[in-house]
Scaffold this motif. Structure first.
Motif: not given
Length: 145
Positions: A95-118
Motif C-alpha cells: 500500500p505505500i508508494w512514494e511518487e516522483d515525476d520528472i518530465d515524462t517519467m514517473t517513479r513509483l517507489f515502495n521502500e518496504k520492498n525496495w521496489l521501483t516501477l519506472v
C-alpha cells in the motif's frame, strides 16, 4: 519473469555471488565495475543489469530489468498503466508508494520492498529491485548456500 520483492527476480536470489548467478544464467554479455567498485553484469536476453556490492563481498543486491514479461504477484508490469498497476499492487498488500515525476517519467517507489516501477508516458518501462535492509541497517540476504 517474476519479480519477487525482498527475494530477487526469476531464479536469482539476493545474496548470490557471481559464480552462483553464472550457474543459473551463464556468463554475462558484459561485465564491468561501476564508480563504487561494484561488479555489474549485463544479460541481454533477460534485459537485466545485476549489481554485486563490493562492500558486501560482491553479493547480488540490485537489479534493473526491462524484460517484457515481467510480472509481480500475478500482475503484468511491462507497458501497463502505472496507476492501474499501483492500485492492483496496493490491493494485494503493497500500500505505500512514494511518487516522483520528472518530465515524462514517473517513479513509483515502495521502500518496504525496495521496489521501483519506472513509467514513461504512464506505462511501466522498467523495474528496479534491491535487497531489503533491516532495522540495524544491514542487508537481508535471502540466498543461503
Amino acid at each position: 519473469m517474476k519479480v519477487l520483492p525482498a527475494i530477487g527476480i526469476g531464479d536469482l536470489v539476493f545474496g548470490m555471488k557471481t559464480k552462483d548467478v553464472e550457474q543459473v544464467l551463464g556468463k554475462p554479455n558484459k561485465a564491468f565495475e561501476d564508480e563504487d567498485g561494484n561488479k555489474v553484469y549485463l544479460y541481454n536476453a533477460y534485459k537485466a543489469r545485476l549489481t554485486f556490492y563490493a562492500d558486501e563481498d560482491f553479493k547480488f543486491g540490485y537489479v534493473i530489468c526491462t524484460h517484457p514479461k515481467l510480472e509481480l504477484s500475478g500482475i503484468k508490469l511491462f507497458n501497463e498503466n502505472a496507476e492501474k498497476v499501483k492500485k492492483e499492487l496496493t490491493a494485494k498488500g503493497m500500500p505505500i508508494w512514494e511518487e516522483d515525476d520528472i518530465d515524462t517519467m514517473t517513479r513509483l517507489f515502495n521502500e518496504k520492498n525496495w521496489l521501483t516501477l519506472v513509467a514513461e508516458y504512464e506505462e511501466i518501462i522498467c523495474v528496479e529491485l534491491g535487497a531489503t535492509i533491516d532495522k540495524s541497517d544491514n542487508f537481508v540476504w535471502k540466498f543461503k548456500k
